[in-house]
Design a protein around this motif. Sequence first.
Motif, PDB file in Angstrom:
ATOM      1  N   THR A  57       0.739  -1.302   0.084  1.00 48.38           N
ATOM      2  CA  THR A  57       0.037   0.046   0.141  1.00 48.38           C
ATOM      3  C   THR A  57       0.828   1.294   0.022  1.00 48.38           C
ATOM      4  O   THR A  57       0.744   2.305  -0.788  1.00 48.38           O
ATOM      5  N   LYS A  58       1.925   1.321   0.723  1.00 48.51           N
ATOM      6  CA  LYS A  58       2.802   2.446   0.861  1.00 48.51           C
ATOM      7  C   LYS A  58       3.586   2.675  -0.407  1.00 48.51           C
ATOM      8  O   LYS A  58       3.617   3.860  -1.078  1.00 48.51           O
ATOM      9  N   ARG A  59       3.884   1.366  -0.999  1.00 43.28           N
ATOM     10  CA  ARG A  59       4.674   1.551  -2.273  1.00 43.28           C
ATOM     11  C   ARG A  59       3.750   2.046  -3.559  1.00 43.28           C
ATOM     12  O   ARG A  59       3.994   2.855  -4.408  1.00 43.28           O
ATOM     13  N   HIS A  60       2.440   1.690  -3.490  1.00 42.58           N
ATOM     14  CA  HIS A  60       1.330   2.013  -4.475  1.00 42.58           C
ATOM     15  C   HIS A  60       1.163   3.409  -4.460  1.00 42.58           C
ATOM     16  O   HIS A  60       0.949   4.028  -5.586  1.00 42.58           O
ATOM     17  N   PHE A  61       1.124   4.167  -3.137  1.00 40.87           N
ATOM     18  CA  PHE A  61       0.717   5.570  -3.034  1.00 40.87           C
ATOM     19  C   PHE A  61       2.213   6.408  -2.766  1.00 40.87           C
ATOM     20  O   PHE A  61       2.063   7.648  -2.841  1.00 40.87           O
ATOM     21  N   GLY A  62       3.258   5.769  -2.973  1.00 38.17           N
ATOM     22  CA  GLY A  62       4.632   6.428  -3.115  1.00 38.17           C
ATOM     23  C   GLY A  62       5.094   7.016  -1.753  1.00 38.17           C
ATOM     24  O   GLY A  62       5.436   8.011  -1.610  1.00 38.17           O
ATOM     25  N   LYS A  63       4.659   6.434  -0.440  1.00 36.16           N
ATOM     26  CA  LYS A  63       4.526   6.829   0.794  1.00 36.16           C
ATOM     27  C   LYS A  63       5.410   5.772   1.681  1.00 36.16           C
ATOM     28  O   LYS A  63       4.750   5.344   2.351  1.00 36.16           O
ATOM     29  N   LEU A  64       6.676   5.465   1.245  1.00 41.34           N
ATOM     30  CA  LEU A  64       7.369   4.340   1.939  1.00 41.34           C
ATOM     31  C   LEU A  64       8.292   4.737   2.959  1.00 41.34           C
ATOM     32  O   LEU A  64       8.524   4.251   3.858  1.00 41.34           O
ATOM     33  N   ASP A  65       8.312   6.155   3.124  1.00 40.75           N
ATOM     34  CA  ASP A  65       9.265   6.740   4.084  1.00 40.75           C
ATOM     35  C   ASP A  65       8.287   7.406   5.331  1.00 40.75           C
ATOM     36  O   ASP A  65       7.227   7.351   5.386  1.00 40.75           O
ATOM     37  N   LYS A  66       9.198   8.102   6.350  1.00 42.53           N
ATOM     38  CA  LYS A  66       8.819   8.362   7.546  1.00 42.53           C
ATOM     39  C   LYS A  66       7.791   7.464   8.402  1.00 42.53           C
ATOM     40  O   LYS A  66       8.267   6.498   8.326  1.00 42.53           O
ATOM     41  N   GLY A 129      -4.772   6.717   0.111  1.00 43.34           N
ATOM     42  CA  GLY A 129      -3.478   6.989   0.104  1.00 43.34           C
ATOM     43  C   GLY A 129      -2.957   7.969   1.125  1.00 43.34           C
ATOM     44  O   GLY A 129      -1.868   8.422   1.305  1.00 43.34           O
ATOM     45  N   TYR A 130      -4.142   8.559   1.686  1.00 40.11           N
ATOM     46  CA  TYR A 130      -3.703   9.649   2.650  1.00 40.11           C
ATOM     47  C   TYR A 130      -3.405   8.977   3.960  1.00 40.11           C
ATOM     48  O   TYR A 130      -3.703   8.143   4.398  1.00 40.11           O
ATOM     49  N   LYS A 131      -2.071   9.736   4.675  1.00 38.40           N
ATOM     50  CA  LYS A 131      -1.740   9.066   5.838  1.00 38.40           C
ATOM     51  C   LYS A 131      -2.710   9.563   7.059  1.00 38.40           C
ATOM     52  O   LYS A 131      -3.330  10.438   7.061  1.00 38.40           O
ATOM     53  N   TYR A 132      -2.771   8.751   8.063  1.00 37.46           N
ATOM     54  CA  TYR A 132      -3.380   8.915   9.316  1.00 37.46           C
ATOM     55  C   TYR A 132      -2.821   9.990   9.754  1.00 37.46           C
ATOM     56  O   TYR A 132      -1.671  10.121  10.328  1.00 37.46           O
ATOM     57  N   ASP A 133      -3.636  11.330  10.439  1.00 43.52           N
ATOM     58  CA  ASP A 133      -3.014  12.303  11.197  1.00 43.52           C
ATOM     59  C   ASP A 133      -3.628  12.389  12.507  1.00 43.52           C
ATOM     60  O   ASP A 133      -4.884  12.681  12.795  1.00 43.52           O
ATOM     61  N   TYR A 134      -2.884  12.162  13.488  1.00 46.46           N
ATOM     62  CA  TYR A 134      -3.093  12.254  14.770  1.00 46.46           C
ATOM     63  C   TYR A 134      -3.036  13.616  15.482  1.00 46.46           C
ATOM     64  O   TYR A 134      -1.854  14.223  15.133  1.00 46.46           O
ATOM     65  N   LYS A 135      -4.126  14.249  15.735  1.00 44.68           N
ATOM     66  CA  LYS A 135      -3.973  15.557  16.358  1.00 44.68           C
ATOM     67  C   LYS A 135      -4.188  15.525  17.795  1.00 44.68           C
ATOM     68  O   LYS A 135      -4.739  14.944  18.294  1.00 44.68           O
ATOM     69  N   ASN A 136      -3.503  16.699  18.229  1.00 40.88           N
ATOM     70  CA  ASN A 136      -3.773  17.000  19.677  1.00 40.88           C
ATOM     71  C   ASN A 136      -5.307  17.086  20.138  1.00 40.88           C
ATOM     72  O   ASN A 136      -5.827  17.818  19.530  1.00 40.88           O
ATOM     73  N   GLY A 137      -5.663  16.419  20.942  1.00 42.30           N
ATOM     74  CA  GLY A 137      -6.824  16.346  21.727  1.00 42.30           C
ATOM     75  C   GLY A 137      -7.816  15.018  21.068  1.00 42.30           C
ATOM     76  O   GLY A 137      -8.726  14.729  21.604  1.00 42.30           O
ATOM     77  N   ASP A 138      -7.192  14.259  20.104  1.00 40.28           N
ATOM     78  CA  ASP A 138      -7.823  13.051  19.374  1.00 40.28           C
ATOM     79  C   ASP A 138      -7.926  12.206  20.695  1.00 40.28           C
ATOM     80  O   ASP A 138      -9.170  11.244  20.610  1.00 40.28           O
ATOM     81  N   TRP A 139      -7.159  11.942  21.637  1.00 40.31           N
ATOM     82  CA  TRP A 139      -7.221  10.767  22.444  1.00 40.31           C
ATOM     83  C   TRP A 139      -8.475  11.076  23.247  1.00 40.31           C
ATOM     84  O   TRP A 139      -9.294  10.340  23.543  1.00 40.31           O
ATOM     85  N   GLU A 140      -8.561  12.395  23.971  1.00 39.51           N
ATOM     86  CA  GLU A 140      -9.511  12.625  25.015  1.00 39.51           C
ATOM     87  C   GLU A 140     -10.900  13.063  24.084  1.00 39.51           C
ATOM     88  O   GLU A 140     -12.049  12.685  25.088  1.00 39.51           O
TER      89      GLU A 140
END
Length: 471
Positions: A57-66, A129-140
Amino acid sequence: MAITKCLHMKQAKTGYPAKHLANGLRYIMNPEKTEHGRYVCGHNCIPEQALSQMVDTKRHFGKLDKRQGYHFILSFEEDEVSEEEAFQVVGEFVAEFLGKDFEAVYAVHNDTDHIHGHIIFNSVRCTTGYKYDYKNGDWENIIQPLTNRICREHGLSVLDLEEAKEKRKQKGQEEKSLSERDRRIRRDVDQALQDAGSYEEFLENLSSMGYELRGRKRLSVREPGAGRARRLDQLGEEYTEERLRQRFGRLPIPEMTGEEIPVEWTYVFIPYRERHLTRYQKECFLRRYRQGKPMADSKTWKYRAAIHELKKLQEEFDFLAAYRIQDKAQLKAISDATKEQLWENSRARKQLRKEMVPYEEILLLLNKLQEKQMEAELYQEGYQEFFQDHQTYQNLLGQLKEMGYSLSEAEQTDAYFFEKEEHLRIEWKKILKEKRIAERLREKAEEKENLEAQQKEKNRKPSARGRGKGG
């Protein structure tokens, strides 16, 4: 009640980028922790092929890094839930939170007193292909409330979010208050590195600064009198053991199962007491006794220099008692003997280095094999993306075999040299410490004699003038 903890897995600095993701998946699917796979399940993927699917999946969308993936842990109260119900709760959380967008593997571990669930999911959505974006406040605001709702539906207790928020706030304030402490430790670590020629000397320098060293897997340091130790790898990426060792050009030596290396302890003796005290309690007792009153400020790490001097006094007391020192002549004899012992130790270390020369190529091959061992194991478990690493590993094994050594023989050779080197290092440190103490006591004895002589001279002069006036 289930408490959700959120972690993430970065790209590996060397080797295969998704190495941490691979390690995490292998860990949570460990048969010994999951009733031989009974409590393991895939979401939008097959567990046994999860890594390859996530990487595809990462390779398909060109997001193998980070950032490679995320690891959520759901911890349940002791004896509140069974493995089956915990597995169901975790599965419902995964289905609702991740939906059709993420590939994930979840499992329940029952190898501890508290049953807990693990969820590892890809950082890249398999749909867009979008990355998961954890934002401050998501936990609570999102994650823990979802966990609470599912637990409530199953008749389980839930976490008080307001109380949890207050604890997190307090923890954040505590971390801010520790920032000055972290900067101070980093400065001392940098200085110890600058003055060292090897990783072992670096550890010795930290000890000489008054730090107590802890941890076998992760190095931690504790200032004298501080309540808790501080892990160095939490001070920044440059302070992991691997990076610290790399500054000296030497990779970590694998843990051995051969002859046990003696542990170096520090003892503090308090006479005329039968009650058992911990080492920390003894330090506090001695410090307060010498000052004549208890200290109101509990942050005793501020008084590092004073505690370091106290330890030196204790070392001198132990030294005098052990060798039954009566005069300076004995101190000089011990000092001279330690010089001879240091010379012998140095000669033995040079001889050991000469012994290692014929084995350098074998040890170098072993280091390269250890670097590729994990990838080779993953390939054997079915992860085809490690084929090239597996081939490299096999080629290195072939080179070792051509030299007439098996892998176990190479590891035994490495263990042999490591043990001898470590024993000599500990012996050197012990002799050097005794030499320093003996010389320090000699200097104090000479200083005391000089002061007594000066005092006698002062006392003699007035009496002489007094007799002159009387006559």
